[in-house]
Design an enzyme around this catalytic site. Structure first.
Site, PDB file in Angstrom:
ATOM      1  N   LYS A 107      79.895  65.680 -59.237  1.00 20.02           N
ATOM      2  CA  LYS A 107      80.870  65.468 -58.160  1.00 20.02           C
ATOM      3  C   LYS A 107      80.209  65.325 -56.796  1.00 20.02           C
ATOM      4  O   LYS A 107      80.830  64.825 -55.853  1.00 20.02           O
ATOM      5  CB  LYS A 107      81.885  66.614 -58.127  1.00 20.02           C
ATOM      6  CG  LYS A 107      81.343  67.950 -57.684  1.00 20.02           C
ATOM      7  CD  LYS A 107      82.421  69.015 -57.683  1.00 20.02           C
ATOM      8  CE  LYS A 107      81.888  70.369 -57.236  1.00 20.02           C
ATOM      9  NZ  LYS A 107      81.376  70.368 -55.853  1.00 20.02           N
ATOM     10  N   ASP A 108      78.943  65.760 -56.664  1.00 23.20           N
ATOM     11  CA  ASP A 108      78.238  65.657 -55.389  1.00 23.20           C
ATOM     12  C   ASP A 108      77.587  64.292 -55.187  1.00 23.20           C
ATOM     13  O   ASP A 108      77.123  63.978 -54.086  1.00 23.20           O
ATOM     14  CB  ASP A 108      77.153  66.737 -55.284  1.00 23.20           C
ATOM     15  CG  ASP A 108      77.729  68.141 -55.185  1.00 23.20           C
ATOM     16  OD1 ASP A 108      78.874  68.277 -54.727  1.00 23.20           O
ATOM     17  OD2 ASP A 108      77.029  69.100 -55.576  1.00 23.20           O
ATOM     18  N   ARG A 152      90.219  67.393 -50.140  1.00 22.05           N
ATOM     19  CA  ARG A 152      91.041  67.075 -51.315  1.00 22.05           C
ATOM     20  C   ARG A 152      91.907  68.271 -51.702  1.00 22.05           C
ATOM     21  O   ARG A 152      93.124  68.133 -51.929  1.00 22.05           O
ATOM     22  CB  ARG A 152      90.143  66.692 -52.505  1.00 22.05           C
ATOM     23  CG  ARG A 152      90.912  66.581 -53.826  1.00 22.05           C
ATOM     24  CD  ARG A 152      89.981  66.404 -55.009  1.00 22.05           C
ATOM     25  NE  ARG A 152      89.075  67.518 -55.210  1.00 22.05           N
ATOM     26  CZ  ARG A 152      89.380  68.628 -55.880  1.00 22.05           C
ATOM     27  NH1 ARG A 152      90.596  68.790 -56.385  1.00 22.05           N
ATOM     28  NH2 ARG A 152      88.504  69.591 -56.032  1.00 22.05           N
ATOM     29  N   ARG A 153      91.295  69.434 -51.802  1.00 25.38           N
ATOM     30  CA  ARG A 153      92.052  70.627 -52.199  1.00 25.38           C
ATOM     31  C   ARG A 153      93.129  70.970 -51.172  1.00 25.38           C
ATOM     32  O   ARG A 153      94.236  71.379 -51.526  1.00 25.38           O
ATOM     33  CB  ARG A 153      91.093  71.801 -52.406  1.00 25.38           C
ATOM     34  CG  ARG A 153      90.244  71.643 -53.662  1.00 25.38           C
ATOM     35  CD  ARG A 153      89.141  72.667 -53.727  1.00 25.38           C
ATOM     36  NE  ARG A 153      88.405  72.550 -54.996  1.00 25.38           N
ATOM     37  CZ  ARG A 153      87.126  72.875 -55.150  1.00 25.38           C
ATOM     38  NH1 ARG A 153      86.424  73.340 -54.133  1.00 25.38           N
ATOM     39  NH2 ARG A 153      86.543  72.746 -56.332  1.00 25.38           N
ATOM     40  N   ARG A 170      82.355  77.930 -46.849  1.00 30.42           N
ATOM     41  CA  ARG A 170      81.020  77.425 -47.161  1.00 30.42           C
ATOM     42  C   ARG A 170      80.177  78.554 -47.732  1.00 30.42           C
ATOM     43  O   ARG A 170      80.557  79.711 -47.709  1.00 30.42           O
ATOM     44  CB  ARG A 170      80.334  76.862 -45.897  1.00 30.42           C
ATOM     45  CG  ARG A 170      80.948  75.600 -45.324  1.00 30.42           C
ATOM     46  CD  ARG A 170      80.770  74.396 -46.230  1.00 30.42           C
ATOM     47  NE  ARG A 170      79.416  74.267 -46.753  1.00 30.42           N
ATOM     48  CZ  ARG A 170      78.384  73.735 -46.102  1.00 30.42           C
ATOM     49  NH1 ARG A 170      78.558  73.274 -44.882  1.00 30.42           N
ATOM     50  NH2 ARG A 170      77.200  73.650 -46.665  1.00 30.42           N
ATOM     51  N   ARG A 176      80.923  82.974 -51.329  1.00 34.67           N
ATOM     52  CA  ARG A 176      82.328  82.539 -51.234  1.00 34.67           C
ATOM     53  C   ARG A 176      83.274  83.582 -51.812  1.00 34.67           C
ATOM     54  O   ARG A 176      84.371  83.802 -51.286  1.00 34.67           O
ATOM     55  CB  ARG A 176      82.521  81.215 -51.966  1.00 34.67           C
ATOM     56  CG  ARG A 176      81.827  80.039 -51.337  1.00 34.67           C
ATOM     57  CD  ARG A 176      82.188  78.773 -52.076  1.00 34.67           C
ATOM     58  NE  ARG A 176      81.219  77.718 -51.865  1.00 34.67           N
ATOM     59  CZ  ARG A 176      81.306  76.500 -52.372  1.00 34.67           C
ATOM     60  NH1 ARG A 176      82.347  76.182 -53.128  1.00 34.67           N
ATOM     61  NH2 ARG A 176      80.374  75.599 -52.151  1.00 34.67           N
ATOM     62  N   CYS A 261      84.087  62.626 -50.230  1.00 42.14           N
ATOM     63  CA  CYS A 261      84.991  63.744 -49.993  1.00 42.14           C
ATOM     64  C   CYS A 261      85.388  63.867 -48.528  1.00 42.14           C
ATOM     65  O   CYS A 261      85.970  64.854 -48.131  1.00 42.14           O
ATOM     66  CB  CYS A 261      84.393  65.048 -50.511  1.00 42.14           C
ATOM     67  SG  CYS A 261      82.871  65.546 -49.705  1.00 42.14           S
TER      68      CYS A 261
END
Length: 330
Positions: A107-108, A152-153, A170, A176, A261
């Site tokens: 995804k990165d 997105r989230r 972050r 996190r 993103c």
């Protein structure tokens, strides 16, 4: 276990890059470039172990590389250019010859393969869903705070709970998990928690139909030099065809939009079913292909059935992206 070493992002090209003159693996070593975070290291070790199992006698050494995304944890990802901030320096280590291949969270990766490199393997996908940590959605009070650095989230959560307030999130996974807002929750990828054995922290997995994941989420991609035929052949042994087919469609969807993103974009494929999601940055309602309100929807999503050859399916993924973009701009 693979060996470990760290390289600087400014190292010069290795004078003797690995080559493979025969099929015997005994005594041969491949260098695997990866970020140094716990998640990246663990998933790289898993890939290395799988590769060594597939090729007895082969040794894989991990080479740690710091990326811009690791160095600037004080800056929101979308202001740093989005996709690519966790992969560019790792890719450069491979291109320079400091490593033979690299492991990335798929995804990165930018939607266009970097010049001089090839995506030689996609490992079997883990759970691609997002999850809430700290509280279930129905437990969050009106106006609660949700921590996530993903646009997105935020866009998807706004469709379901427009009352929620958002703050940046972050840092590495462990960091996190210490940042659950008081009376609120944070959003994380289940795959990251699976890799580190932390799924017990999940309060609620989020359904795929409402919270479509990022393209490639849950998959680890292995990248080597485009002209390194021998290394690519070795990596092919741990390529997962079903995952490659799905992630390739998701990446084709993203590539057609030309965004990462920095915009709320999502795509997820299961079998022949491809779901795309696209939103404006200020989305505050959720609509599907059935229509919108007020001069154009703030977010659109659709699931289509793809068919035909591999290339034909990629064309259909791109067409879905164009269709959603047209409707969003409506």
């Amino acid at each position: 276990m693979p060996a470990h070493r760290r390289v600087s992002a400014t190292l010069l090209r290795c004078a003797n890059c690995s080559t493979w003159a025969d099929s015997g693996m005994s005594g041969h070593t491949l260098r695997l470039a990866t970020r140094a975070s716990a998640q990246a290291t663990t998933q790289a070790q898993m890939a290395a172990d799988a590769l060594m199992t597939a090729h007895p006698g082969l040794t894989v050494e991990l080479v740690f590389v710091d990326t811009l995304g690791d160095q600037r944890t004080d800056v929101p990802l979308h202001t740093m250019g989005g996709q690519g901030v966790f992969v560019k320096e790792v890719q450069h280590a491979v291109l320079r010859g400091d490593a033979d291949f690299a492991a990335h969270s798929a995804k990165d990766l930018p939607s266009i393969v970097a010049e001089g490199l090839q995506l030689a393997a996609f490992t079997e996908r883990r759970d691609a869903r997002d999850a809430l940590i700290g509280a279930r959605l129905e437990q969050l009070p009106l106006g609660a705070t949700l921590a996530t650095g993903s646009v997105r989230r935020r866009a998807q959560m706004t469709q379901v709970r427009p009352d929620l307030q958002f703050i940046e999130l972050r840092g590495n996974i462990t960091t996190r998990l210490t940042k659950v807002p008081e009376g609120g929750a944070l959003v994380m990828a289940i795959a990251a928690l699976q890799i580190l054995g932390l799924t017990d922290r999940i309060a609620e997995p989020l359904p795929l139909d409402m919270f479509v994941p990022s393209p490639g989420q849950g998959c680890v991609a292995l990248e080597c030099r485009a002209d390194d035929v021998a290394t690519a052949a070795l990596l092919a042994a741990i390529d997962h065809p079903e995952t490659r087919a799905a992630v390739s469609l998701e990446r084709a969807f993203l590539a057609e939009l030309g965004t990462g993103c920095s915009l709320p974009v999502a795509a997820h494929c299961i079998g022949d079913q491809l779901t795309g999601f696209l939103s404006s940055s200020s989305a505050n309602l959720h609509v599907t292909k059935s229509g919108g309100r007020g001069g154009g929807p703030a977010a659109v999503s659709q699931t289509v059935t793809v068919s035909g050859s591999g290339d034909e399916r990629l064309v259909q993924a791109a067409a879905l992206a164009r269709s959603l973009q047209t409707e969003l701009e409506g």
